[in-house]
Design an enzyme around this catalytic site. Structure first.
Site, short mmCIF file in Angstrom:
data_model
loop_
_atom_site.label_atom_id
_atom_site.label_comp_id
_atom_site.label_asym_id
_atom_site.label_seq_id
_atom_site.Cartn_x
_atom_site.Cartn_y
_atom_site.Cartn_z
N LYS A 241 -2.29 -21.85 7.58
CA LYS A 241 -2.35 -20.90 6.83
C LYS A 241 -1.93 -21.00 5.14
O LYS A 241 -2.87 -20.76 3.75
CB LYS A 241 -1.93 -19.42 6.75
CG LYS A 241 -2.10 -19.29 8.25
CD LYS A 241 -1.16 -17.87 8.95
CE LYS A 241 0.09 -17.62 8.68
NZ LYS A 241 0.84 -18.53 9.44
N ARG B 276 1.75 -9.31 10.19
CA ARG B 276 2.52 -9.18 12.11
C ARG B 276 2.74 -9.22 12.44
O ARG B 276 3.61 -9.78 13.73
CB ARG B 276 3.84 -10.24 11.27
CG ARG B 276 3.57 -12.11 10.96
CD ARG B 276 5.34 -12.56 10.75
NE ARG B 276 5.06 -13.91 10.76
CZ ARG B 276 5.16 -14.56 9.69
NH1 ARG B 276 4.82 -14.51 8.65
NH2 ARG B 276 5.74 -15.68 9.84
N ARG C 118 13.07 -26.24 5.52
CA ARG C 118 13.40 -25.09 5.49
C ARG C 118 14.32 -25.43 6.75
O ARG C 118 13.68 -25.46 7.59
CB ARG C 118 10.93 -24.26 6.02
CG ARG C 118 11.32 -24.06 4.29
CD ARG C 118 9.93 -23.24 4.86
NE ARG C 118 10.06 -21.96 6.13
CZ ARG C 118 9.08 -21.35 6.11
NH1 ARG C 118 7.68 -21.71 5.74
NH2 ARG C 118 8.73 -20.41 6.75
P1 AMP Z 1 6.34 -17.37 7.04
O1 AMP Z 1 6.61 -18.18 5.45
O2 AMP Z 1 4.96 -17.20 6.84
O3 AMP Z 1 6.61 -18.80 7.83
O4 AMP Z 1 7.76 -16.86 6.65
C1 AMP Z 1 8.91 -17.03 6.92
C2 AMP Z 1 10.20 -16.10 7.42
O5 AMP Z 1 9.37 -14.03 6.24
C3 AMP Z 1 9.28 -15.35 8.90
O6 AMP Z 1 10.03 -15.99 10.41
C4 AMP Z 1 9.88 -14.05 8.98
O7 AMP Z 1 11.55 -14.13 9.43
C5 AMP Z 1 9.64 -13.41 7.52
N1 AMP Z 1 8.35 -12.70 7.23
C6 AMP Z 1 7.03 -13.17 6.76
N2 AMP Z 1 6.20 -12.18 6.76
C7 AMP Z 1 6.81 -11.74 7.51
C8 AMP Z 1 6.00 -10.35 7.72
N3 AMP Z 1 5.09 -9.83 6.93
N4 AMP Z 1 6.51 -9.49 8.61
C9 AMP Z 1 7.97 -9.61 8.74
N5 AMP Z 1 8.58 -10.70 8.51
C10 AMP Z 1 7.85 -11.82 7.56
#
Ligand code: AMP
Length: 222
Positions: free
Chosen positions: A13, A88, A156
């Site tokens: 994404k 999400r 990460r």
């Molecule tokens: P990502 O970089 O999109 O994989 O997001 C990393 C982490 O941020 C996720 O595992 C969640 O802990 C948090 N996170 C990101 N987007 C959301 C969202 N829309 N709602 C809740 N937590 C989020």
């Protein structure tokens, strides 16, 4: 235009979001990036979010919505934006719908679970500029260093195997059911993410070109 990238973690994404931003000028808004920045700054909001992020769980909906709504209200988002990682869950989808947007497109990039796990474990991020690499599909020119700024490439914390498992579980439980919601709204497109970055982007371009054309026709009628 509101473009929602809906795929699971590791589906590309972020990479596709950057390409959409470069090609169409719609800013990419990644809630993961916004949250990581808030954590880095040690802001009160970031401190609240950190515990959930470290475990691979979702951060509180109100916190995330506050961050994303502030960003969407900025001037550069007037013509549209690309959402990476939001919504999400159903509650977030309904929160988003309160912010009226006449033209919505959902792009769901899908991959097999095995490939997702392998991609997430081989992902590396530049500690300085945040540019993302993948040791398998998008390796840096020089081991361990960013092509753009020569910053150090790091993994990460939530790309550790146990956390990856939790994130995928959360995705299946909370995010995947949104497919039914967006199918009903007739804005849903599924994309095969199991191909080269360029091939996936070609599909996205075809969908977006058709949507932009449709949008122009609607505006002409009004
Ligand atoms: P990502 O970089 O999109 O994989 O997001 C990393 C982490 O941020 C996720 O595992 C969640 O802990 C948090 N996170 C990101 N987007 C959301 C969202 N829309 N709602 C809740 N937590 C989020």
């Amino acid at each position: 235009m509101r473009i929602i990238l809906l795929g699971p973690p590791g589906s590309g994404k972020g990479t596709q979001g950057v390409l959409i931003e470069q090609r169409y000028g719609f800013p990419k808004i990644s809630t993961g990036d916004l949250l990581r920045l808030a954590v880095q700054k040690k802001s009160p909001l970031g401190m609240q979010a950190k515990a959930a992020m470290d475990k691979g769980d979702l951060v509180n909906d109100d916190i995330v919505f506050q961050l994303v709504a502030e960003r969407m209200a900025m001037e550069d988002c007037k013509e549209g934006y690309v959402l990476d990682g939001f919504p999400r869950n159903m509650k977030q989808a309904l929160m988003l719908e309160k912010l009226d947007c006449p033209h919505e497109v959902v792009l769901d990039i899908r991959l097999e679970e095995e490939t997702l796990i392998s991609r997430l474990s081989s992902r590396r991020i530049c500690a300085r500029c945040g540019n993302t690499y993948n040791l398998i599909v998008k390796p840096p020119g020089r081991d361990g260093s960013c092509d753009k700024c020569q910053g150090e490439l790091v993994q990460r914390l939530d790309d550790e195997p146990a956390i990856i498992e939790e994130r995928l579980e959360v995705y299946h439980r909370e995010t995947e059911p949104l497919v039914v919601h967006y199918r009903k709204k007739d804005v849903y497109h599924r994309i095969d993410g199991n191909r080269d970055i360029e091939q996936v982007f070609n599909d996205i371009q075809s969908i977006l070109e058709a949507e932009i054309k449709k949008n122009r026709q609607t505006e002409a009628v009004l």
